[in-house]
Design an enzyme around this catalytic site. Structure first.
Site, short mmCIF file in Angstrom:
data_model
loop_
_atom_site.label_atom_id
_atom_site.label_comp_id
_atom_site.label_asym_id
_atom_site.label_seq_id
_atom_site.Cartn_x
_atom_site.Cartn_y
_atom_site.Cartn_z
N LYS A 27 -15.26 -5.38 8.97
CA LYS A 27 -15.72 -4.30 7.57
C LYS A 27 -14.74 -3.11 8.18
CE LYS A 27 -18.34 -2.46 4.01
NZ LYS A 27 -18.69 -2.85 2.71
N ASN A 77 -19.12 -5.94 -6.76
CA ASN A 77 -19.11 -5.04 -5.87
C ASN A 77 -18.87 -3.57 -5.70
OD1 ASN A 77 -17.88 -4.10 -3.76
ND2 ASN A 77 -16.82 -5.93 -3.93
N CYS A 136 -8.57 -3.27 -1.87
CA CYS A 136 -9.56 -2.88 -3.17
C CYS A 136 -9.38 -1.48 -4.17
CB CYS A 136 -10.91 -1.81 -1.93
SG CYS A 136 -11.94 -2.85 -0.85
N LYS A 161 -3.64 -7.62 3.62
CA LYS A 161 -4.52 -7.95 2.73
C LYS A 161 -4.03 -8.05 1.67
CE LYS A 161 -9.18 -9.58 2.04
NZ LYS A 161 -10.90 -8.96 1.80
N THR A 211 -10.41 -9.08 -4.07
CA THR A 211 -12.06 -8.73 -4.86
C THR A 211 -10.72 -8.92 -6.20
OG1 THR A 211 -12.20 -6.54 -4.65
CG2 THR A 211 -13.69 -8.90 -3.86
#
Lengths: 435, 457
Positions: free
Chosen positions: B45, B73, B134, B172, B200
């Protein structure tokens, strides 16, 4: 003749039964609704005598539109609540489900309908036409009259239901198997019909409190939903004591009379091969009567009762004797102790057979209320005592008198009574708007 | 037995199944349990400057009674102290030397990056993943997708990282861009060893219609979040495939997005992923799902006579082309198996309202001259059944099998997709011509034209 507060006694045999098909909770209902394929031109719809748009009401459960779901049901069947629990869905909607034909478990339409009804049934779901000033009297407060009266008030008419019994609801109140639908649920459904604007007067009787002529004079039209008469005990040997009872009377006691009990009953025999007989044997076995037999004068294959109900009866331990009829009853101290059966076949398939029996329930049919209905001028019954009416409009020989339910069809399901009551309401509406 | 182990940009792992950087990789205890269950690797994480998280954090898209077809989320990166995380990373790596432990990172300044990379190296971890994805909470602070959406910034940041470490570096990527190739090339230009995608998708998962507040609700309000789970798989697959077939992009790809089963994983690998990362399915069902993923992938490779995962990587790439290269002479038509049809008529209503009006109810007649092999039979059978029923037969069912007008059928697949009975509808090949013909051929040869011209052909 005022409306009353109706109450069912708290302590009665019926209260001890569990639902054979328990209510869904919201999660179960969603899961089952999700399984429905939402067929186009779905075969379950024409299989319902009231043609409820089943795929639509199920889809609305799936989308959390529960009021819409209940509305879809009630638009086709005002007695959607009781029908969801008392209908023989195995031979109606669920029998026609494409899953059934596919050899898979059909959608549990009845339980989904019950969920929608118990979640969202409400009088404000249905529109009401402006008042017409027309008044209709309905005789008998069973399913046919209630469906008819509810439909009539939606159309703007006044509807007054007259019931001889102290409690309204007809066979839904007094005759439905307790593991399907209980008296308090019937009361809730009657209250729903009343909340639509129907007036219901109980404890009043034609011939005693008023005459047929008076009704025809005071009201613009009359609907006869009087059902059938008391149990027929034809063919039963002479009764010389206690222990013999008609099936309808027995079920009524179980549902409403705290004095009815099976204490001390060791051997029960039910005579008949119809659905009432199948209900009674299952009730007795479920109540714990150790030995329950059903005795039928013809072969098991000829039974008019549903095959799935016979299977249910076998599953609770009921045994069947076919081609037999009670020839002699044996009494001791004024109480039934045994029954002697004889073969109905010729030559006899067995010598007489003596069986211990302390409760004999006769489920071979109900009498007809010919005398009652023929008090209305031009209303006639056929040879078997059914009221004669035109099948679509349900108008009798008297153009202002309509009919539906068991007194017309000879004894069918609640859903048939509801369908006929609603059909008659449309014909009455047409007649009154022409007038 | 096929070799499931992988070497992904220098990171070795006993199988291609990694846990994505997310709540399932929040702590050392969790990751050790995951490795015991069979996971080949885990991306810790994201570490960063500690944050404070909100409550509640998750919202879901349910489909009928199926839960969490999509998950959203608004949780941020780790809220545990940096020291604790680093200590646990070292412990895990020591206990599980053959598993892949990758540390996800999100920092701001070159100094911060240099410092954390040094400390990561000290843990013995196998590599780092740079969280440029994110789409909520961190991008407002100039990190996460704020970096992933700006190729120049992304390149610069990767360079800072490459200057500070010898560890394998995975960038990422966020899917919240119009062209995924741009940030991927930017990562390559900065010197990254690999990319992983997708992070996401920026999303609002739903609205609480009673309170009139979006979900997940935090007191009297909500915020947009990041969307993942089975529903996002097609978006991720496309991006992975597009990068794999990009001629000037050559980095290994770690596939992420809605992977819940061995089949999902195999699809990602076949389109170019060298490893796969899983989060939502584990949040839903736990680490135990990996047993089936390993077994299923193994069985599949055996069935395809492949000796290793590596053989599958990109194997479906040749079959993924531009629309203009697809064969216009290929044609399929729907055939309904009368014996299997259950009469639900879903194909009819779908075709009638949602496609090309070529599936008809039994009892209707075909248009003269059209090819409709079942029409006459269906009409006859429907009529026969109806008359038997009308005559009082109760043992006869109405005939409810629809028929296809093959002249009108465009071969869209919709009926086949909606049919609930497996094998009842088949899309049967009926070529329009034996030779191949494509839109690009037609334009190139002047048999078709594009108003205003078509530059790329």
């Amino acid at each position: 003749m005022a409306e009353r507060d109706w109450k069912v006694p708290a302590k009665r045999l019926e209260a001890g039964f569990e639902d054979k098909k328990p209510a869904f909770d919201a999660g179960e209902a969603l899961t089952e609704a999700s399984r429905c394929l939402y067929c186009y031109d779905a075969p379950c719809i024409p299989a319902c005598p009231t043609a409820i748009d089943i795929p639509t009401f199920i889809r609305k459960i799936g989308t959390d539109n529960l009021r819409g779901s209940a509305r879809t049901i009630l638009e086709s069947n005002l007695l959607g609540r009781s029908c969801s629990q008392v209908c023989p869905v195995e031979v109606l909607c669920e029998g026609a489900c494409v899953y059934t034909g596919w050899g898979r478990k059909p959608i549990e339409i009845g339980r989904l309908q019950r969920f929608a009804m118990e979640s969202a049934q409400s009088p404000d779901l249905l529109p009401r036409q402006p008042a017409t000033g027309h008044k209709i009297a309905l005789v008998g407060a069973g399913p046919a009259s209630l469906a008819c009266a509810g439909t009539l008030v939606q159309m703007g008419h006044e509807a007054v239901v007259f019931e001889r019994d102290a409690l309204p609801g007809g066979l839904n109140m007094t005759g439905v198997a307790p593991y399907k639908f209980r008296a308090e649920s019937t009361l809730a459904e009657v209250e729903f019909i009343r909340s639509l604007g129907v007036e219901i007067r109980t404890g009043v009787e034609i011939g005693r409190d008023f005459t047929a002529e008076q009704l025809l004079e005071d009201y613009d039209a009359v609907f006869l939903g009087v059902g059938l008469g008391s149990d027929s005990l034809r063919g039963i040997p002479a009764i010389e004591g206690t222990g013999v009872i008609g099936a309808v009377q027995w079920i009524r006691g179980m549902k409403l009379d705290p004095a009815t009990s099976v204490d001390g009953v060791g051997h029960a025999i039910v005579v008949g091969g119809g659905n009432t007989a199948l209900d009674v044997v299952q009730e007795l076995a479920t109540l714990g009567v150790p030995s329950v037999h059903m005795v039928y004068r013809r072969g098991l294959a000829d039974m008019s009762g549903y095959a799935h109900e016979f299977k249910n009866a076998r599953n609770v331990g009921v045994r069947a004797v076919e081609h037999a009829t009670p020839a002699k009853l044996e009494w001791r101290d004024g109480r039934l102790v045994g029954v002697s059966l004889e073969s109905t076949q010729s030559p006899a398939s067995f010598e007489s057979r003596d069986m211990p029996c302390d409760l004999l329930v006769v489920a071979t049919g109900q009498g007809r209320l010919r005398d009652l209905v023929e008090q209305f001028p031009q209303v006639e019954c056929d040879q078997s005592g059914r009221v004669v009416a035109e099948p679509e409009s349900l108008v009798t020989g008297n153009p202002r008198v309509f009919t539906g339910g068991d007194c017309y069809n000879g004894g069918k399901e609640v859903v048939n009574a509801a369908a006929e009551g609603q059909r008659a309401a449309r014909a009455i509406d047409e007649l009154l708007r022409q007038g | 037995m096929p070799d499931l182990s992988i070497d992904f940009a220098g990171i070795r792992s006993p199988n291609p199944f990694w846990l994505a950087s997310a709540p399932p990789t929040n702590s050392g205890d969790q990751i050790m349990r995951a490795f015991d269950a069979g996971w080949g690797g885990a991306v810790w994480k994201t570490l960063g400057t500690p944050i404070i998280n909100v409550s509640s954090r998750l919202g879901s898209v349910d489909l009928g009674d199926r839960r969490m077809m999509g998950l959203n989320n608004i949780e941020l990166i780790t809220d545990r102290p940096l020291d604790v995380n680093l200590r646990e990373i070292a412990e895990v790596k020591k206990k599980y030397p053959h598993h892949a432990v990758i540390v996800s990172l999100m920092f701001d300044t070159p100094e911060e990056w240099a410092d954390i990379l040094k400390r990561c190296e000290d843990t013995g971890c196998d590599g780092v993943e740079l969280n440029f994805g994110c789409p909520h909470g961190m991008c407002e602070r100039g990190m996460g997708s704020a970096v992933g959406q700006e190729p120049k910034v992304l390149t610069e940041l990767v360079k800072w990282v490459m200057d500070s470490t010898t560890l394998p570096v995975i960038a990422k990527l966020t899917p919240n861009v119009s062209e995924i190739v741009d940030p991927a090339l930017a990562a390559q230009a900065g010197g990254a060893h690999a990319v992983s995608l997708i992070n996401t998708i920026k999303s609002v998962v739903g609205v609480d219609l009673d309170r009139l507040v979006p979900v997940p609700r935090v007191n009297d309000a909500s915020s947009h979040g990041g969307y993942c789970g089975p529903a996002v798989k097609p978006i991720a697959l496309r991006m992975v495939a597009e990068l794999f077939r990009q001629p000037d992009f050559s980095l290994p790809i770690s596939g992420i997005g809605g992977i819940s089963s061995w089949r999902d994983a195999a699809e990602f690998i076949a389109l170019g992923a060298g490893s796969v990362q899983v989060c939502t399915a584990v949040m839903h069902h736990g680490y135990r799902i990996v047993e089936d993923m390993i077994e299923g992938l193994d069985e599949y490779l055996v069935s395809k006579n492949m000796s290793s995962v590596q053989e599958l990587v990109g194997a479906a790439n040749a079959g993924f082309r531009e629309w203009g290269e697809l064969d216009l002479n290929y044609h399929v038509v729907a055939k309904i198996d009368e014996a299997k049809c259950i009469g639900c008529n879903l194909c009819h209503v779908a075709c009638w309202d949602g496609a090309h009006q070529c599936i008809h109810m039994p009892g209707t007649a075909a248009i003269e001259g059209h090819v409709a092999p079942m029409a006459a039979t269906a009409k006859k059978r429907a009529f026969e059944a109806a008359s038997l029923i009308a005559s009082g037969r109760t043992d006869v069912e109405p005939y409810r099998v629809p028929w296809v007008d093959e002249t009108e059928c465009v071969g869209c697949n919709l009926c086949w997709l909606v049919c609930p009975v497996s094998g009842c509808i088949e899309m049967v090949e009926q070529r329009r011509a034996p030779e191949t013909d494509t839109w690009n051929d037609r334009v190139r040869e002047g048999r078709d034209f594009v108003p205003g011209g078509l530059k790329d052909i």
